[in-house]
Write a protein that holds these residues in place. Structure first.
Motif, mmCIF file in Angstrom:
data_model
loop_
_atom_site.group_PDB
_atom_site.id
_atom_site.type_symbol
_atom_site.label_atom_id
_atom_site.label_comp_id
_atom_site.label_asym_id
_atom_site.label_seq_id
_atom_site.Cartn_x
_atom_site.Cartn_y
_atom_site.Cartn_z
ATOM 1 N N ASP A 57 0.740 -0.914 -0.171
ATOM 2 C CA ASP A 57 -0.421 0.182 -0.086
ATOM 3 C C ASP A 57 0.682 0.791 0.056
ATOM 4 O OD1 ASP A 57 -0.001 1.681 2.359
ATOM 5 O OD2 ASP A 57 -0.757 -0.496 3.607
ATOM 6 N N GLU A 58 0.121 2.235 -0.450
ATOM 7 C CA GLU A 58 0.891 3.555 -0.428
ATOM 8 C C GLU A 58 2.240 4.050 0.606
ATOM 9 O OE1 GLU A 58 -2.504 3.433 -0.659
ATOM 10 O OE2 GLU A 58 -2.840 3.404 -2.295
ATOM 11 N N GLN A 63 8.371 1.627 -3.243
ATOM 12 C CA GLN A 63 7.169 0.249 -3.671
ATOM 13 C C GLN A 63 8.106 -0.818 -4.072
ATOM 14 O OE1 GLN A 63 3.518 1.087 -2.860
ATOM 15 N NE2 GLN A 63 4.744 1.652 -1.566
ATOM 16 N N ARG A 90 -0.649 -5.414 3.871
ATOM 17 C CA ARG A 90 -1.745 -4.432 3.365
ATOM 18 C C ARG A 90 -0.957 -4.401 1.166
ATOM 19 N NH1 ARG A 90 -5.624 -1.274 4.008
ATOM 20 N NH2 ARG A 90 -5.875 0.206 3.697
ATOM 21 N N ARG A 92 -2.086 -3.806 -3.101
ATOM 22 C CA ARG A 92 -2.510 -3.069 -4.200
ATOM 23 C C ARG A 92 -1.916 -4.414 -5.089
ATOM 24 N NH1 ARG A 92 -0.668 1.883 -5.860
ATOM 25 N NH2 ARG A 92 1.266 1.298 -4.668
ATOM 26 N N ARG A 94 -2.211 -4.567 -9.016
ATOM 27 C CA ARG A 94 -2.748 -3.505 -10.692
ATOM 28 C C ARG A 94 -2.345 -5.018 -12.001
ATOM 29 N NH1 ARG A 94 1.111 -0.093 -11.369
ATOM 30 N NH2 ARG A 94 2.815 -2.054 -11.519
ATOM 31 N N THR A 103 -6.410 -0.445 -11.069
ATOM 32 C CA THR A 103 -5.165 -0.749 -10.010
ATOM 33 C C THR A 103 -6.460 -1.196 -9.308
ATOM 34 O OG1 THR A 103 -3.291 0.203 -11.175
ATOM 35 C CG2 THR A 103 -3.887 0.205 -8.416
ATOM 36 N N HIS A 104 -6.349 -2.023 -8.158
ATOM 37 C CA HIS A 104 -7.387 -2.230 -7.504
ATOM 38 C C HIS A 104 -6.692 -1.216 -5.335
ATOM 39 C CE1 HIS A 104 -9.912 -4.893 -9.371
ATOM 40 N NE2 HIS A 104 -8.782 -5.328 -9.733
ATOM 41 N N PRO A 105 -7.534 -0.955 -5.009
ATOM 42 C CA PRO A 105 -7.809 -0.048 -3.847
ATOM 43 C C PRO A 105 -7.112 -1.192 -3.169
ATOM 44 C CG PRO A 105 -9.909 0.129 -3.896
ATOM 45 C CD PRO A 105 -8.994 -0.455 -5.406
ATOM 46 N N ALA A 106 -6.007 -0.359 -2.238
ATOM 47 C CA ALA A 106 -4.993 -1.294 -1.350
ATOM 48 C C ALA A 106 -6.244 -1.895 -0.080
ATOM 49 C CB ALA A 106 -4.493 -0.513 0.126
ATOM 50 N N THR A 107 -5.901 -3.822 0.057
ATOM 51 C CA THR A 107 -6.927 -4.109 0.955
ATOM 52 C C THR A 107 -5.959 -5.045 2.209
ATOM 53 O OG1 THR A 107 -8.582 -6.028 0.981
ATOM 54 C CG2 THR A 107 -6.810 -5.977 -1.019
#
Length: 136
Positions: A57-58, A63, A90, A92, A94, A103-107
């Motif tokens: 995640d961000e 990264q 967490r 993401r 892509r 790109t799917h949001p962080a989960t």
């Protein structure tokens, strides 16, 4: 047969089954392997070529990207893509295809310990699966 010899035979079978590595005479150990790490389940098989990237995640300062590539139409590629040894809290995901990129949001990832051969037989694998749709 006498009851004493029946008991001795049953006791012998029980000891032999315990010696085989399982805790009960009814559990049969198999040799099914398993992969520990993260897996991405795609909603369907995308057009080829495609890539599936797993990103932290961000909030992670560096990264790194963990990439799976399906090169061309002649390739046989799975819809369940495994990243052995990858354990992130967490992520993401892509997915990039000739149709575009999504790109799917962080989960938050939840890992489960599984025993494909039975708890007493090993091995134990720590696995998580996240799902991702493909660009349309």
């Amino acid at each position: 047969m006498h009851s004493a010899s029946i008991r001795w035979t049953l006791s012998s079978l029980f000891v032999v089954s315990l010696a085989s590595g399982c805790s009960s005479p009814t559990e049969v150990c198999t040799q099914v392997g398993c992969v520990s790490g993260l897996a991405v389940q795609l909603s369907s098989l995308p057009d080829r070529p495609f890539t599936v990237d797993v990103l932290p995640d961000e909030s992670v300062p560096i990264q790194p990207t963990y990439r799976f590539e399906c090169a061309d139409e002649a390739s046989t590629c799975p819809t369940l893509i495994q990243y052995p040894g990858l354990f992130l809290e967490r992520v993401r995901v892509r997915v990039t295809t000739p149709m575009g990129s999504i790109t799917h949001p962080a989960t938050t990832v939840s890992y489960t310990t599984r025993y494909p051969n039975g708890r007493q037989c090993g091995p134990a694998c720590k696995q998580a699966i996240v799902t991702a749709s493909i660009p349309e």
